[in-house]
Write an enzyme that holds these catalytic residues in place. Structure first.
Site, mmCIF file in Angstrom:
data_model
loop_
_atom_site.group_PDB
_atom_site.id
_atom_site.type_symbol
_atom_site.label_atom_id
_atom_site.label_comp_id
_atom_site.label_asym_id
_atom_site.label_seq_id
_atom_site.Cartn_x
_atom_site.Cartn_y
_atom_site.Cartn_z
ATOM 1 N N ASP A 48 0.807 -1.229 0.000
ATOM 2 C CA ASP A 48 0.000 0.000 0.000
ATOM 3 C C ASP A 48 0.835 1.271 0.000
ATOM 4 O O ASP A 48 0.309 2.352 0.286
ATOM 5 C CB ASP A 48 -0.923 -0.013 1.226
ATOM 6 C CG ASP A 48 -2.127 -0.918 1.010
ATOM 7 O OD1 ASP A 48 -2.874 -0.684 0.044
ATOM 8 O OD2 ASP A 48 -2.316 -1.860 1.805
ATOM 9 N N ASP A 77 -1.438 8.334 4.468
ATOM 10 C CA ASP A 77 -1.772 7.718 5.753
ATOM 11 C C ASP A 77 -0.615 7.726 6.740
ATOM 12 O O ASP A 77 -0.816 7.474 7.930
ATOM 13 C CB ASP A 77 -2.255 6.272 5.522
ATOM 14 C CG ASP A 77 -3.579 6.257 4.793
ATOM 15 O OD1 ASP A 77 -4.436 7.091 5.123
ATOM 16 O OD2 ASP A 77 -3.748 5.439 3.871
ATOM 17 N N ARG A 104 1.011 -1.950 7.395
ATOM 18 C CA ARG A 104 1.412 -0.684 6.790
ATOM 19 C C ARG A 104 2.481 0.058 7.601
ATOM 20 O O ARG A 104 3.002 1.080 7.152
ATOM 21 C CB ARG A 104 0.182 0.198 6.562
ATOM 22 C CG ARG A 104 -0.821 -0.444 5.575
ATOM 23 C CD ARG A 104 -1.716 0.566 4.921
ATOM 24 N NE ARG A 104 -0.936 1.592 4.232
ATOM 25 C CZ ARG A 104 -1.449 2.713 3.753
ATOM 26 N NH1 ARG A 104 -2.738 2.942 3.870
ATOM 27 N NH2 ARG A 104 -0.676 3.596 3.146
ATOM 28 N N HIS A 131 -12.004 5.682 5.741
ATOM 29 C CA HIS A 131 -11.422 6.825 6.448
ATOM 30 C C HIS A 131 -12.382 8.011 6.447
ATOM 31 O O HIS A 131 -13.253 8.107 5.578
ATOM 32 C CB HIS A 131 -10.139 7.300 5.733
ATOM 33 C CG HIS A 131 -8.966 6.392 5.858
ATOM 34 N ND1 HIS A 131 -8.245 5.954 4.773
ATOM 35 C CD2 HIS A 131 -8.343 5.881 6.965
ATOM 36 C CE1 HIS A 131 -7.245 5.189 5.187
ATOM 37 N NE2 HIS A 131 -7.279 5.134 6.511
ATOM 38 N N CYS A 169 -5.087 10.493 -0.952
ATOM 39 C CA CYS A 169 -4.182 9.553 -0.272
ATOM 40 C C CYS A 169 -2.866 9.340 -0.998
ATOM 41 O O CYS A 169 -1.950 8.758 -0.421
ATOM 42 C CB CYS A 169 -4.872 8.227 -0.022
ATOM 43 S SG CYS A 169 -5.597 7.517 -1.442
HETATM 44 C C1 CIR Z 1 -5.529 0.539 2.871
HETATM 45 O O1 CIR Z 1 -6.500 -0.164 3.096
HETATM 46 O O2 CIR Z 1 -4.811 0.965 3.765
HETATM 47 C C2 CIR Z 1 -5.204 0.863 1.438
HETATM 48 N N1 CIR Z 1 -5.538 -0.245 0.600
HETATM 49 C C3 CIR Z 1 -5.941 2.098 0.976
HETATM 50 C C4 CIR Z 1 -5.555 3.329 1.736
HETATM 51 C C5 CIR Z 1 -6.207 4.557 1.207
HETATM 52 N N2 CIR Z 1 -5.814 5.677 1.968
HETATM 53 C C6 CIR Z 1 -6.474 6.814 2.020
HETATM 54 O O3 CIR Z 1 -7.519 6.942 1.433
HETATM 55 N N3 CIR Z 1 -5.983 7.767 2.788
#
Ligand code: CIR
Length: 255
Positions: free
Chosen positions: A61, A67, A86, A161, A248
């Site tokens: 990711d 994030d 992550r 989120h 993101c």
């Molecule tokens: C996750 O689930 O962490 C990633 N597949 C997607 C994260 C997306 N982040 C965001 O929208 N801030």
């Protein structure tokens, strides 16, 4: 003021990304990379200095760099992502933001994802979600309150989120899908709701005089334009399969 946009390479392992609300469907890595490159070009065209970090090994990711750190005028906060897998993304992002801001960190037992933090002027909305817990929100509040920020907690249900459900198109105008954040205290702001058939349409990235918005949501785009917002659409359909959106994929740092 110059604006650095930190981005991060799409991992070759993106097919193993975290998924919470979506079924896993194949992601075409080449198309995803082309869309990501176009996203970076749009950032550059809006005046950003784009700095792309390499993906760390085995971090599916990593492209969703938002994030991992939240940058304020005064400090940067290195998060402790709610998805354990992550957390290996953090060191390189922390090193990059530490060049520009003093760094604070969310510590155990706190968890916090940058996707749950929306700053609008001196107001900071923080989502309590499957990724961000009460301890993480408490630590962020203790860090930001002395700096004069009004931290407002928002319960998030039905999406990943806070910023899946709400972002800001300007200092006055919030874009939101109220179904996922029914209790949000938006006192003092104007609200524009997404089109009923565009549940994921509330995610916009502010860039000076315009916002970036996913091309998949044209009817919400019309509503934004009707409010005088300049909108640049970008196709992020492959990244959306990994539950990502436009905010993101970057961390913006005024320098
Ligand atoms: C996750 O689930 O962490 C990633 N597949 C997607 C994260 C997306 N982040 C965001 O929208 N801030």
């Amino acid at each position: 003021m110059p604006l650095i946009a930190l981005t991060r390479e799409i991992s070759p392992a993106i097919a193993r990304c975290e998924l919470t609300h979506l079924e896993r469907t194949p992601i075409d890595l080449e198309i995803a990379r082309a869309q990501h490159a176009a996203y970076e070009r749009t950032l550059a065209a809006a005046g950003c200095i784009v700095q792309r970090l390499e993906a760390a090994p085995d971090t599916p990711d990593s492209v969703f760099i938002e994030d991992i750190a939240i940058v304020f005028d005064e400090i940067a906060v290195i998060t402790r992502p709610g998805a354990e897998a992550r957390r290996a993304e953090s060191p390189a992002v922390a090193e990059a933001v530490a060049r520009h801001r003093p760094v604070r960190r969310i510590e155990l037992p706190g968890t916090l994802d940058g996707g749950d933090v929306l700053r609008v002027g001196r107001t900071v909305f923080v989502g309590c979600s499957g990724r961000t817990n009460a301890a993480g929100i408490g630590q962020l509040r203790c860090t930001l309150r002395p700096l004069g920020y009004d931290v407002r907690e928002v319960e998030v249900h039905g999406c990943l989120h806070l910023k899946s459900a709400m972002t800001a198109a300007s200092d006055e105008l919030l874009v939101m899908n109220p179904a996922w954040i029914p209790g949000a205290d938006v006192t003092g702001f104007d609200v524009l709701e997404v089109h009923a058939e565009e549940a994921y349409g509330a995610n916009v990235l502010r860039l000076g005089d315009r916002v970036l918005h996913a091309a998949a949501f044209p009817r919400t785009r019309e509503r934004l334009e009707a409010r005088g917002v300049r909108v640049e659409s970008v196709d992020v359909s492959e990244l959306a399969k990994a539950e990502g959106a436009v905010t993101c994929c970057s961390i913006l740092i005024p320098v």
